[in-house]
Design a protein around this motif. Sequence first.
Motif, PDB file in Angstrom:
ATOM      1  N   ALA A 161     -28.359  64.408 -47.659  1.00  0.00           N
ATOM      2  CA  ALA A 161     -28.991  63.451 -48.451  1.00  0.00           C
ATOM      3  C   ALA A 161     -27.350  62.952 -48.401  1.00  0.00           C
ATOM      4  O   ALA A 161     -27.093  61.357 -47.947  1.00  0.00           O
ATOM      5  CB  ALA A 161     -28.844  63.472 -50.148  1.00  0.00           C
ATOM      6  N   ASN A 162     -25.418  63.136 -48.070  1.00  0.00           N
ATOM      7  CA  ASN A 162     -25.286  62.192 -48.697  1.00  0.00           C
ATOM      8  C   ASN A 162     -24.902  61.847 -47.286  1.00  0.00           C
ATOM      9  O   ASN A 162     -23.833  60.957 -46.831  1.00  0.00           O
ATOM     10  CB  ASN A 162     -23.596  63.664 -49.053  1.00  0.00           C
ATOM     11  CG  ASN A 162     -23.724  63.649 -50.583  1.00  0.00           C
ATOM     12  OD1 ASN A 162     -23.404  62.033 -50.974  1.00  0.00           O
ATOM     13  ND2 ASN A 162     -23.465  64.051 -51.552  1.00  0.00           N
ATOM     14  N   ARG A 163     -25.049  62.551 -46.170  1.00  0.00           N
ATOM     15  CA  ARG A 163     -24.581  62.239 -44.769  1.00  0.00           C
ATOM     16  C   ARG A 163     -25.187  61.075 -44.223  1.00  0.00           C
ATOM     17  O   ARG A 163     -24.706  59.630 -43.473  1.00  0.00           O
ATOM     18  CB  ARG A 163     -24.751  62.889 -44.059  1.00  0.00           C
ATOM     19  CG  ARG A 163     -24.841  62.966 -42.440  1.00  0.00           C
ATOM     20  CD  ARG A 163     -23.536  62.601 -42.025  1.00  0.00           C
ATOM     21  NE  ARG A 163     -23.464  61.662 -40.859  1.00  0.00           N
ATOM     22  CZ  ARG A 163     -21.917  61.102 -40.329  1.00  0.00           C
ATOM     23  NH1 ARG A 163     -21.910  60.280 -41.444  1.00  0.00           N
ATOM     24  NH2 ARG A 163     -22.719  60.628 -39.440  1.00  0.00           N
ATOM     25  N   ALA A 164     -26.681  60.866 -44.973  1.00  0.00           N
ATOM     26  CA  ALA A 164     -27.445  59.925 -44.769  1.00  0.00           C
ATOM     27  C   ALA A 164     -27.296  58.732 -45.791  1.00  0.00           C
ATOM     28  O   ALA A 164     -27.387  57.731 -44.906  1.00  0.00           O
ATOM     29  CB  ALA A 164     -29.655  60.508 -45.596  1.00  0.00           C
ATOM     30  N   ASN A 165     -26.462  59.097 -46.866  1.00  0.00           N
ATOM     31  CA  ASN A 165     -26.401  58.282 -47.581  1.00  0.00           C
ATOM     32  C   ASN A 165     -25.188  57.336 -46.806  1.00  0.00           C
ATOM     33  O   ASN A 165     -25.080  56.241 -46.793  1.00  0.00           O
ATOM     34  CB  ASN A 165     -25.545  57.649 -48.606  1.00  0.00           C
ATOM     35  CG  ASN A 165     -27.143  58.301 -49.496  1.00  0.00           C
ATOM     36  OD1 ASN A 165     -27.991  57.739 -48.971  1.00  0.00           O
ATOM     37  ND2 ASN A 165     -27.141  59.272 -50.627  1.00  0.00           N
ATOM     38  N   GLU A 166     -24.318  57.931 -45.921  1.00  0.00           N
ATOM     39  CA  GLU A 166     -22.927  57.411 -45.622  1.00  0.00           C
ATOM     40  C   GLU A 166     -23.464  56.760 -44.472  1.00  0.00           C
ATOM     41  O   GLU A 166     -22.814  55.543 -43.540  1.00  0.00           O
ATOM     42  CB  GLU A 166     -22.180  58.669 -44.438  1.00  0.00           C
ATOM     43  CG  GLU A 166     -21.216  59.104 -46.024  1.00  0.00           C
ATOM     44  CD  GLU A 166     -20.569  60.435 -44.938  1.00  0.00           C
ATOM     45  OE1 GLU A 166     -19.468  60.927 -45.428  1.00  0.00           O
ATOM     46  OE2 GLU A 166     -20.268  61.193 -43.843  1.00  0.00           O
ATOM     47  N   MET A 167     -24.545  57.207 -43.950  1.00  0.00           N
ATOM     48  CA  MET A 167     -24.484  56.170 -42.675  1.00  0.00           C
ATOM     49  C   MET A 167     -25.270  55.073 -43.017  1.00  0.00           C
ATOM     50  O   MET A 167     -25.139  54.107 -42.385  1.00  0.00           O
ATOM     51  CB  MET A 167     -26.203  56.931 -41.969  1.00  0.00           C
ATOM     52  CG  MET A 167     -25.807  58.177 -41.183  1.00  0.00           C
ATOM     53  SD  MET A 167     -27.181  59.243 -40.865  1.00  0.00           S
ATOM     54  CE  MET A 167     -26.413  60.597 -39.494  1.00  0.00           C
ATOM     55  N   ALA A 168     -26.035  55.113 -44.044  1.00  0.00           N
ATOM     56  CA  ALA A 168     -26.424  53.284 -44.696  1.00  0.00           C
ATOM     57  C   ALA A 168     -25.581  52.858 -45.164  1.00  0.00           C
ATOM     58  O   ALA A 168     -25.792  51.727 -45.877  1.00  0.00           O
ATOM     59  CB  ALA A 168     -27.622  53.757 -45.714  1.00  0.00           C
ATOM     60  N   GLY A 169     -23.829  53.329 -45.530  1.00  0.00           N
ATOM     61  CA  GLY A 169     -22.809  52.798 -45.325  1.00  0.00           C
ATOM     62  C   GLY A 169     -22.216  53.025 -47.007  1.00  0.00           C
ATOM     63  O   GLY A 169     -21.747  52.207 -47.965  1.00  0.00           O
ATOM     64  N   GLN A 170     -23.146  53.986 -47.632  1.00  0.00           N
ATOM     65  CA  GLN A 170     -22.847  54.098 -49.098  1.00  0.00           C
ATOM     66  C   GLN A 170     -21.377  55.220 -49.112  1.00  0.00           C
ATOM     67  O   GLN A 170     -21.330  55.803 -47.811  1.00  0.00           O
ATOM     68  CB  GLN A 170     -24.192  54.360 -50.398  1.00  0.00           C
ATOM     69  CG  GLN A 170     -25.262  53.117 -49.826  1.00  0.00           C
ATOM     70  CD  GLN A 170     -24.571  52.156 -50.597  1.00  0.00           C
ATOM     71  OE1 GLN A 170     -24.081  52.180 -51.254  1.00  0.00           O
ATOM     72  NE2 GLN A 170     -24.210  51.506 -49.811  1.00  0.00           N
ATOM     73  N   SER A 171     -21.181  55.491 -49.991  1.00  0.00           N
ATOM     74  CA  SER A 171     -20.147  56.864 -50.524  1.00  0.00           C
ATOM     75  C   SER A 171     -20.704  58.024 -50.925  1.00  0.00           C
ATOM     76  O   SER A 171     -22.559  58.049 -51.177  1.00  0.00           O
ATOM     77  CB  SER A 171     -19.256  56.096 -51.604  1.00  0.00           C
ATOM     78  OG  SER A 171     -19.965  56.220 -52.944  1.00  0.00           O
ATOM     79  N   ARG A 172     -20.618  58.735 -50.900  1.00  0.00           N
ATOM     80  CA  ARG A 172     -20.788  60.209 -51.162  1.00  0.00           C
ATOM     81  C   ARG A 172     -21.214  60.182 -52.510  1.00  0.00           C
ATOM     82  O   ARG A 172     -19.877  60.214 -52.929  1.00  0.00           O
ATOM     83  CB  ARG A 172     -19.618  61.499 -49.731  1.00  0.00           C
ATOM     84  CG  ARG A 172     -19.624  61.684 -49.441  1.00  0.00           C
ATOM     85  CD  ARG A 172     -18.741  62.801 -48.540  1.00  0.00           C
ATOM     86  NE  ARG A 172     -18.551  62.482 -47.338  1.00  0.00           N
ATOM     87  CZ  ARG A 172     -17.851  63.217 -46.168  1.00  0.00           C
ATOM     88  NH1 ARG A 172     -16.759  64.097 -46.876  1.00  0.00           N
ATOM     89  NH2 ARG A 172     -18.109  63.203 -44.799  1.00  0.00           N
ATOM     90  N   GLY A 173     -21.977  61.219 -53.093  1.00  0.00           N
ATOM     91  CA  GLY A 173     -21.591  60.934 -54.558  1.00  0.00           C
ATOM     92  C   GLY A 173     -23.231  60.891 -54.702  1.00  0.00           C
ATOM     93  O   GLY A 173     -23.541  60.887 -56.249  1.00  0.00           O
ATOM     94  N   GLY A 174     -23.373  59.806 -54.656  1.00  0.00           N
ATOM     95  CA  GLY A 174     -23.928  58.472 -55.603  1.00  0.00           C
ATOM     96  C   GLY A 174     -25.443  58.554 -55.290  1.00  0.00           C
ATOM     97  O   GLY A 174     -26.201  58.252 -56.467  1.00  0.00           O
ATOM     98  N   LYS A 175     -26.076  59.078 -54.133  1.00  0.00           N
ATOM     99  CA  LYS A 175     -27.127  59.876 -54.506  1.00  0.00           C
ATOM    100  C   LYS A 175     -28.276  58.258 -53.953  1.00  0.00           C
ATOM    101  O   LYS A 175     -29.700  58.220 -54.424  1.00  0.00           O
ATOM    102  CB  LYS A 175     -28.453  60.564 -55.862  1.00  0.00           C
ATOM    103  CG  LYS A 175     -27.734  61.981 -55.284  1.00  0.00           C
ATOM    104  CD  LYS A 175     -28.343  62.535 -57.065  1.00  0.00           C
ATOM    105  CE  LYS A 175     -27.279  63.440 -57.112  1.00  0.00           C
ATOM    106  NZ  LYS A 175     -27.453  64.303 -58.256  1.00  0.00           N
TER     107      LYS A 175
END
Length: 459
Positions: free
Chosen positions: A108-122
């Motif tokens: 989830a965290n890696r996928a969110n990074e790919m989406a341009g978001q920060s880690r931990g935000g879910k």
Amino acid sequence: MRQEKDSMGVIEVNDDALWGAQTQRSLRYFAIGTEQMPLPVIHALARIKRAAALVNAGLGLLDEALAEKISDAAAEVVAGRWDTQFPLRVWQTGSGTQSNMNVNEVIANRANEMAGQSRGGKTPVHPNDHVNLGQSSNDAFPSAMHIAAALAIHRGLLPALAHLEGELERKTGDFAHLIKVGRTHLMDAVPLTLGQEFSGYVAQLRQGIHALEQTLPGLYALALGGTAVGTGLNCHPDFASAVCARLHAELGLPFRPAANAFAALAGHEALLQLSAALRGMAMSLIKIANDIRWMASGPRAGLGELHLPENEPGSSIMPGKVNPTQAEALTMVCVQIYGNDAAIAFAASQGNFELNVYKPLIAYNILQSIALLGDAVRSFSDHCLRDLQPAEDQLRQSMEESLMLVTALTPVIGYERAAAAAQHAHREGCTLRAAVLHLGHLSAEEFDRYMRPERMLGL
């Protein structure tokens, strides 16, 4: 540090970590030993997450863009890019929940990074709502155990055993003409060829390989679709079969949903049967390795029938010593497999109602047994069997001095006279020929006609 939140509240996580709150809690509360969850289990879980995301998108349960990001992140985990992000110990919750969540959080965290978001935000990808969609730790983790074990057997152990089989077959042919003393009860017996002896090792190995292959269909049955207790709550009815079909297409192994999800969550008969087959293989390998090191014992005060490859110095104090180190390593591995099997057998008996809660222990031990056996077998093949040589002079001398050749005379002079000849030869330290002639049982010409070791081989 950053703050991550789960249903228990907020906890601090290192900024460099891809994992989240549940993984961090496990690190805090299960600092037990140094044994980490085997990476093959982690990679198998990631394969499940990847297939699940794509299936859920196809079923209309997950946004296709989110599914693609989950799939890409999971593929990175499978490829080993994030292996350092899975630090949890084997000694955790017995369902493997924390390692399942470790995988969910990293993806989830890696996928969110790919989406341009920060880690931990879910966001936009949530570890439970999206990565774990259609699953429970109770069905995903045992499915990963099966996938990891099946891949380890197909990709590691069976090729190593085939390699060993090839070396033993080659020696069987190379040694076919070498007649030697047989031994029963560790005592001299009638002759056979060294090749015949090695042909027995080939047959033992083939039986073990067949037993291992017989366990594979049980491993192809996955608990997916059972979710928490086997009822499939919160899981689409087509989810399990579709995920298994994707895994089949990706890995080339016929994975399928287990016929009964309740049994798949609460019992581990398939892995227990695999462990028993590994134990059986270990038994055969101990016999083979011990025979070879007995035959290589000496070189002057032992049997001295085989010459071991001189790989390394055998002693820190005795110059020139060569030891049967590969046989020792292989047999130590086999003893470890016996111990692992005992642990697995007990753990598999501990299913209570709808769940067995010794899953991490079973996974750790079964994968260790598979990996150790594959490595040890290949090492033994390459560093012992390949350059193993017969001591032909010693084989010939022992054959000529064997008292049990007298068995060939039993049909001619009878058991009692044959026994008397052997006893006389042993007592007087003379040859059988001299003993038989001295006792007047046969003439020299008759003895030479009947005493033909090459006719005693059953060929």
